[in-house]
Design a protein around this motif. Structure first.
Motif, PDB file in Angstrom:
ATOM      1  N   TYR A   1       0.858  -1.108   0.007  1.00 51.22           N
ATOM      2  CA  TYR A   1       0.161   0.291  -0.119  1.00 51.22           C
ATOM      3  C   TYR A   1       0.813   1.351  -0.054  1.00 51.22           C
ATOM      4  CZ  TYR A   1      -3.784  -3.009   1.002  1.00 51.22           C
ATOM      5  OH  TYR A   1      -4.648  -4.164   0.907  1.00 51.22           O
TER       6      TYR A   1
ATOM      7  N   VAL B   1      -2.640   0.168  -4.592  1.00 49.36           N
ATOM      8  CA  VAL B   1      -2.261  -1.162  -3.907  1.00 49.36           C
ATOM      9  C   VAL B   1      -1.863  -2.099  -4.914  1.00 49.36           C
ATOM     10  CG1 VAL B   1      -3.703  -3.255  -3.295  1.00 49.36           C
ATOM     11  CG2 VAL B   1      -4.945  -1.067  -2.957  1.00 49.36           C
TER      12      VAL B   1
ATOM     13  N   THR C   1      -7.982  -4.369   4.722  1.00 46.41           N
ATOM     14  CA  THR C   1      -7.423  -4.841   3.432  1.00 46.41           C
ATOM     15  C   THR C   1      -7.896  -5.867   2.788  1.00 46.41           C
ATOM     16  OG1 THR C   1      -5.926  -6.336   5.029  1.00 46.41           O
ATOM     17  CG2 THR C   1      -4.929  -4.215   4.647  1.00 46.41           C
TER      18      THR C   1
END
Length: 397
Positions: A269, A280, A327
């Motif tokens: 990230y 990402v 995430t």
């Protein structure tokens, strides 16, 4: 422990055994200690992360406006790199300044070698790195970042590599160097490996937790550069070139930092320069997987130790906010307003809490990372960086 000792003494006396050998003096572990930089007063607060309290201050450290630090392997000592070019060695248990030298005119951070014997400072003025004995702060090596005759580059992105090596970027030279100091103890000169034409103005860097990839952000162009250190012949490769192509660039209010260890699982990230986005990236293919809209220009993008969350703070005018990214869903799941002027965040070693410095509130706030509830507020004088001793056991610093 003291209570147990007080109960044992009478029992021992009853059986009339010979006096035991004197016990070693009680000592205090350093695993749950940390330091908070108080930039305005040039001091450090020594904190205990288990009890969430301030133990005391270490003063007299000069200009700490962009200070960072690294720890000795036992976590008892920290080496503080001041913006004024000073290198200070402090002792946490006694809360004392052990030594302080003026090693340059303008320093921007440093790293400590794999075995803890060498401390390296990266410098803007004069450009280059200087390496010191961690016991005595004696100068071991002076390595100017001279990329053309008489021209020295500012050095950024300094990390530690296995084998008594340091890796760093030359902002003004578009180069990345590795300095191998494995032979200095035997009187040998440092060995340099240089990667040239890596991209315009590498401004900061990180090393992946396994020590394989060195990634530098490029301030002068739209992309990053990667070097695979496990390759037989490491080389600089551009990645994510042109990720902002076709869009109107925004003014950059603060240079983002990559040293947040924002590696979660197999994904990285990364803060997008000048954009209200977090990128990402798949760290197997180094292809972009997506981008997450956030509240402002990211400064620190930091993964919780278990990798389940990524916490983001922002440049002005959005620097009173912090956002949390899940995430798994790659969605912002929480927007927080912990205080005025959020400058830094640090997770406790296993990630149950995060400490957030809020400069203009003169406070450090401790939040639960599951419920996001405030657990404590500690007073501090214009706090900036927060550094816990758990960093002593992590590679790269």
């Amino acid at each position: 422990m003291l209570a147990l000792l007080s109960l044992c003494v009478p029992l021992v006396a009853c059986v009339a055994t010979p006096p035991a050998s004197p016990l070693p003096p009680l000592s205090v572990g350093t695993g749950d200690l940390g330091l908070v930089v108080e930039r305005a007063s040039g001091s450090l607060q020594v904190v205990n992360t288990s009890r969430r309290e301030v133990l005391g201050a270490i003063k007299g450290l000069g200009d700490l406006s962009h200070a960072s630090l690294v720890y000795s392997r036992d976590g008892a000592y920290a080496f503080v790199f001041g913006r004024d070019g000073a290198l200070s060695k402090v002792h946490l248990p006694s809360r004392s300044l052990v030594d302080r030298i003026q090693q340059s005119g303008n320093s921007i951070g440093g790293a400590i070698s794999q075995d803890g014997s060498l401390v390296a400072a990266q410098n803007y003025q004069p450009g280059g790195i200087r390496v010191f004995d961690s016991q005595t702060l004696r100068l071991v090596a002076d390595i100017p970042a001279e990329y053309e005759p008489g021209k020295l580059s500012r050095v950024v992105g300094l990390v530690e590599l296995p084998g008594q090596r340091f890796m760093y970027a030359l902002f003004d030279a578009n180069e990345i160097w590795i300095a191998d100091l494995s032979g200095v103890a035997a009187g040998q000169a440092p060995q340099l490996q240089k990667f040239k034409n890596v991209g315009r103005q590498p401004y900061d860097a990180l090393i992946t937790p396994d020590g394989r990839y060195y990634i530098a952000g490029l301030f002068g162009e739209d992309g990053l550069v990667k070097i695979d250190l496990w390759a037989a012949q490491p080389k600089a490769e551009r990645i994510l070139a042109g990720y902002g192509r076709g869009q109107e660039p925004l003014p950059v209010f603060k240079m983002p930092h990559l040293r947040g260890w924002a590696i979660a699982g197999r994904q990285a990230y990364l803060p997008a320069i000048g954009r209200h986005e977090v990128l990402v990236v798949d760290i197997d293919s180094w292809q972009e997987l997506g981008r997450i809209p956030v509240a402002g220009q990211p400064v620190f993008v930091m993964a919780r130790p278990d990798g389940r969350q990524v916490w983001v703070n922002f440049a002005v005018p959005d620097y009173n906010q912090v956002q949390v990214i899940d995430t798994q869903s790659r969605q912002v799941i929480q927007t927080l307003s912990p205080g005025k002027a959020v400058l830094h965040m640090e997770f406790t070693p296993r990630g149950e809490s995060v400490w957030i410095s809020t400069r203009d509130d003169n406070a450090v706030n401790v939040l639960d990372t599951r419920s996001f509830a405030r657990q404590a507020t500690l007073k501090a004088d214009a706090p900036s960086g927060i550094f816990f001793t758990s960093r002593a056991q992590r590679s790269g610093f």
